[in-house]
Structures are given as C-alpha cells and as structure tokens.
Design a protein around this motif. Structure first.
Motif, PDB file in Angstrom:
ATOM      1  N   PHE A   1       0.822  -1.204   0.000  1.00 17.01           N
ATOM      2  CA  PHE A   1       0.000   0.000   0.000  1.00 17.01           C
ATOM      3  C   PHE A   1       0.861   1.262   0.000  1.00 17.01           C
ATOM      4  N   ALA A   2       2.022   1.204   0.641  1.00 14.73           N
ATOM      5  CA  ALA A   2       2.930   2.353   0.622  1.00 14.73           C
ATOM      6  C   ALA A   2       3.444   2.608  -0.802  1.00 14.73           C
ATOM      7  N   VAL A   3       3.759   1.541  -1.525  1.00 10.80           N
ATOM      8  CA  VAL A   3       4.200   1.688  -2.917  1.00 10.80           C
ATOM      9  C   VAL A   3       3.063   2.239  -3.777  1.00 10.80           C
ATOM     10  N   MET A   4       1.834   1.771  -3.510  1.00  9.65           N
ATOM     11  CA  MET A   4       0.684   2.319  -4.231  1.00  9.65           C
ATOM     12  C   MET A   4       0.568   3.824  -3.997  1.00  9.65           C
ATOM     13  N   THR A   5       0.832   4.242  -2.759  1.00  5.45           N
ATOM     14  CA  THR A   5       0.795   5.665  -2.444  1.00  5.45           C
ATOM     15  C   THR A   5       1.753   6.431  -3.345  1.00  5.45           C
ATOM     16  N   LEU A   6       2.962   5.897  -3.491  1.00 11.58           N
ATOM     17  CA  LEU A   6       3.972   6.536  -4.334  1.00 11.58           C
ATOM     18  C   LEU A   6       3.519   6.597  -5.784  1.00 11.58           C
ATOM     19  N   ILE A   7       2.902   5.515  -6.265  1.00  8.91           N
ATOM     20  CA  ILE A   7       2.440   5.479  -7.645  1.00  8.91           C
ATOM     21  C   ILE A   7       1.336   6.497  -7.879  1.00  8.91           C
ATOM     22  N   PHE A   8       0.348   6.502  -6.995  1.00  9.95           N
ATOM     23  CA  PHE A   8      -0.811   7.384  -7.192  1.00  9.95           C
ATOM     24  C   PHE A   8      -0.429   8.854  -7.079  1.00  9.95           C
ATOM     25  N   THR A   9       0.465   9.165  -6.141  1.00 11.26           N
ATOM     26  CA  THR A   9       0.845  10.562  -5.961  1.00 11.26           C
ATOM     27  C   THR A   9       1.801  11.041  -7.041  1.00 11.26           C
TER      28      THR A   9
END
Length: 538
Positions: free
Chosen positions: A126-134
C-alpha cells in the motif's frame, strides 16, 4: 454564510491564491504553468456499444481472484510450511498435531509470525501504491499517458501472476512474497486507473449527452438533470461491478476444472493461478483495442510526468475550502477503506488457517461471495432506480455492515464459540460480504464521481485511489504489531471496528453530495474561465 455558499463564492470568483496558480485549458493552452488541467474537450466521441462492453469485460477479468486471493493464499501457505513453532523451536512443524498454534519465520535478525509478515507485505504494498498514485496519478490527465499507463501496469500484473508457476517449494516463500506484492500493487493500480475512466465514459454516453442538451436548452430543471445524470452514473458503475462479480464466478468455476481432477497434483495451485490469469488476459485485452481516443492536453513545456503529479496534488489539496465536501469524503474514505481492506485481510488470514490454505475450499467460499455479490449489486441498483434513491443513502446501508464485520470479529477475543472461529462463520461472512460489500464498492465510486470536478477525473481519482488503496498502509502495520505482541489474530479487530465506525459517522453526518456536486462543477468552471480570461488577456 454556510460552507457550501462560501465554497460557491470562492469557486466562481477564485481566490487570489488560486489565481496565482497556473492553469492549462482543455486544448493545452498554457497561461502561467501546469497546475490544473481539464481533460474535457468539446468533441469527445460518444461511447459506443463495443467500447462500453470492452470496458465491462476488462473489469470482468480484473476481479481479484488471482492477485488478491489465490496469490496471498499461496504465499501464506509456503510461509507457513517454511515456518516453525516458537514454543518448540527451529525445526519443528507449525502443522504438527501438538503444535501451539503459533508459527514464526526468521525475520530481521529475530523472528516474526507468519500473519505479521503477510500484513507487513500488505502495508509495504500500500505504501508503494501511495507513491504510484501521488507521482503519476494526475499525469494521466495529459495526452495519452493514462491510456498507456493502464496497459503497462496491467501487463506487469499479468507477468507476475504467470511467474507464480515457479512457486513450488516452501523455501521459495521470499519469492512468493515478492511476486504477491508486485501482483497486489499493480492490481490495486489497475483498479484506480480503471475507475478514473468511469466519469469520462459516463458523461459521454448517448443518454448523458441527451440529458445535458435538454438541460442546457431549458427543457428540464437542474434538479431533474442531476438526479437522472446520477442514475446514469450508477447504471454504468453497477453494471461494471456486476461484470466483475460475473467474472469472479466464471473464474472460480473455471478453476474447478483444474482443482478437482488434479487435486493430488503438488502443482495444482500453480496451474490454477495460471488459468485464472489467462482468463483476465482474454477478457481484458479488448479494452486496449476498442477504447476510443479522448486525450488530454499535451504536457506543458518544462514539465515532467514524474513531477507534475506532485504539483497538481499539492495544488488540489489547497482547494479544500472551495471543495469542502469532496475533501471530507476523501478523508473519511481514507479511514473507511483502511478499516475495510485490513479487515478483509485479517479475516482471510483466519480463513486460510481454518481451511489449511486450501484453494478448493477458498474457491467454494469465493463462489458463495461472488453469486451473492452479483445478486445484490443488481438488486441494489434496481431498488435505487425504481425508488430514485440518492447514492449516499444506498452507501450508508452498506456502511452499516462494514462496521458490523470487525465488531463480530471482536467477539472472538473472549470466546471460541463465535467470532470467526467456526467453519459456518466463514460461509456466513462470504455471503454477507457479497450481499452488502459489492454494492459498497459501486456506490463509493459513484459518490466520488459525483464529488469530482468535471474534467479533473485522474487528479481527483488519484486522490481517491490514495484513500481507497494506499490508505491501507496504516492498518496492516498497526495490526501486525498488535498480533506480533499478543500472538492472537483476533486482537486486531477492536482497532478496525473503531476505524470503520468513526469513518462511517463522518460520511453519514458531514458529506452533502448534492452541495458537493455543485461546488465541484462551479470550481471546474471557474478554473476553465480563468484560463480563458488569461488567454484572452495575452
């Protein structure tokens, strides 16, 4: 002055801070730089039947059976087989008849429970998803970047699923963890960037175009237009969710053709994952072939796809005064999604242990959930359409069950008779989840679509994706610490109950969808008018 009235005044007249920011109009004319971009163009093609069905079929295959379900089960199974009972020490078996019920693996110079490791993998994902989305979420509004972004992420997810054919021995649990995380991250990203396509498609259906023409001509009132347009959005959202559930059923039934005849084959789980992924490839490829071009403006000179997303998100976050209900919803959904996603993971961990990581048993349970999900999605939609019920009221009904699931798990702390300790409870959970949580996903998406400024879908759905997926980097890390310290999976449910309950209250009390929709429209119009005035001044 009410928050909504103030918001509308600020949206129509735009604050000095907003005027100081940089705007790009729908055809890519730059004024002071690229802070906000509207992806709406005057000649967007009308959605045809072939394109709409390709959109539905992508979601039919992207149903989560592989990357969300079976991949986690395979990873947890290999980790459990490679672990040892901490009471008896290294070399012991976690599945022995006299095992203590705990199972740990060597981790960072010490040991950590298998359940905690699974939750850590989710939290990191989920932290990596945060990086992708932002980083690249908002960049999808420019040119054809969003179209290619979904294709690349989908292909990476497909590759990770096919690679799980190599996971055949317990010693490969670290590789299983890595492939699970890659698949889970890219699967979550596909859901967000797929969802960002939804408002653009919904506003370009023949019915939406006709309604807008009637409203602009004065043939129907604003209230009637908003109700009918909302119902059209709900129609597409519910049909796409229904297709996801139909795909879920089809995939699980297809898996039985492998799981039953090859039940004694040691690689049966790997074959099942390959078959599951192949189904998605067959149903999903058509979207990339039949999607009609609706490109945004070109990336402004001097900007980069990697950095512009951060600039837009920072600029968007400063608009909370103009869009109060949109941001209250995003904040509350951040907490709600964290609670629901982590609750689902924790129940799955308990379920996998109860059924000894059986793909076959999980297939049967998944079928129960998928069948009820399909029935409930269609049932909720027909009920809403017949009585013309607002989206928020339908969403509230699903929220009640969202809160009750972790509450039921809490019971398991004090008794072994109830609270996800029995086989029948997992059957009941999957049925109840299907009846109420499938409509939850459809209505939450429609709520976001109604609160999103028209033409800024990728930017705001990137924030929504941050709330829906990336928010859950908090819950798993908190829960894994609780479980690691207590040695009891059920101790995580109280925190999840509090999270879901508080978030639901915020949505029920403080989010006004009708006022929020007007604020979003006024804000988008203000941005475009300011850009036009700046161009005229030049």
């Amino acid at each position: 002055m009410t928050p909504s009235e103030k918001s509308k005044r600020d949206s129509s007249e735009l604050t000095d801070d907003l005027r100081a920011t940089v705007f790009t109009d729908s055809v890519g004319i730059q004024t002071k730089g690229p802070t906000f971009v509207s992806s709406i163009t005057k000649n967007e093609p009308i959605v045809n039947r072939r394109e709409l069905w390709a959109y539905y079929m992508y979601y039919n295959g992207d149903n989560g059976v592989g990357p969300l379900g079976f991949s986690m089960t395979l990873f947890q199974s290999l980790a459990f087989a490679a672990g040892f009972d901490p009471v008896k020490g290294p070399g012991s078996s976690c599945s022995a008849a006299d095992a203590s019920g705990q199972c740990v693996l060597p981790w960072a110079g010490g040991t950590k429970s298998v359940s905690s490791i699974v939750l850590i993998s989710n939290g990191v994902s989920f932290a990596v998803m945060t990086l992708i989305f932002t980083t690249i979420g908002s960049a999808a509004d420019y040119g054809t970047f969003g179209r290619w972004l979904l294709l690349v992420i989908t292909c990476i997810c497909w590759a990770s699923q096919f690679a799980e054919m190599s996971l055949t021995t317990p010693s490969r649990w670290p590789l299983a963890m890595a492939l699970y995380m890659i698949g889970f991250i890219t699967y979550g990203a596909t859901l967000v960037f797929y969802a960002a396509l939804f408002p653009r498609l919904a506003r370009n259906t023949l019915r939406s175009r006709t309604l807008r023409e009637k409203f602009e001509a004065g043939d129907i009132s604003r209230e009637e237009y908003e109700v009918e347009e909302s119902l059209e959005k709900n129609r597409i959202s519910n049909i796409s969710t229904t297709h996801s559930n139909i795909g879920y059923i089809a995939t699980l039934c297809l898996n039985l053709s492998v799981l039953l005849p090859l039940a004694n084959n040691p690689k049966v789980n790997n074959y099942t994952l390959v078959l599951t992924n192949a189904y998605w490839v067959v149903t999903g490829i058509w979207w990339f072939l039949f999607q009609q071009p609706r490109p945004g403006p070109p990336l402004p000179k001097g900007e980069h796809y990697i950095t512009i997303g951060w600039k837009q998100i920072w600029a968007a976050s400063k608009q909370y005064k103009q869009l109060p209900y949109t941001f209250v919803y995003l904040f509350a959904f951040f907490l709600l999604a964290d609670g629901l996603n982590t609750t689902g993971t924790l129940v799955s961990i308990c379920q996998n242990e109860k059924f000894s990581f059986s793909f076959l048993q999980n297939t049967y349970l998944g079928l129960a959930q998928a069948i009820t999900s399909t029935m409930s999605t269609l049932g909720f939609w027909y009920f809403q359409r017949y009585f013309k019920i607002r989206t928020k009221r339908m969403f509230i009904v699903t929220n009640v069950v969202t809160v009750l699931i972790p509450l039921w798990g809490m019971i398991g702390i004090w008794t072994g008779k109830f609270g996800f300790h029995n086989v029948w409870e997992f059957w009941a959970y999957n049925v109840v989840f299907g009846l109420f949580q499938a409509p939850y996903y459809a209505f939450s998406q429609t709520m976001m679509a109604e609160l999103t400024p028209p033409g800024f879908e990728n930017m705001f759905f990137g924030l929504f994706g941050l709330s829906n997926r990336a928010s859950s980097m908090i819950g798993p890390n908190v829960i894994q610490a609780i479980i690691d310290r207590s040695g009891n999976n059920w101790m995580g449910f109280p925190f999840l109950f509090a999270l879901c309950f508080s978030a639901s209250l915020v949505i029920w009390i403080f989010v006004d969808v009708e006022k929020g929709r007007k604020d979003a429209t006024a804000w988008a119009d203000g941005v475009r008018k300011t850009a036009d005035l700046s161009v005229d001044a030049q």
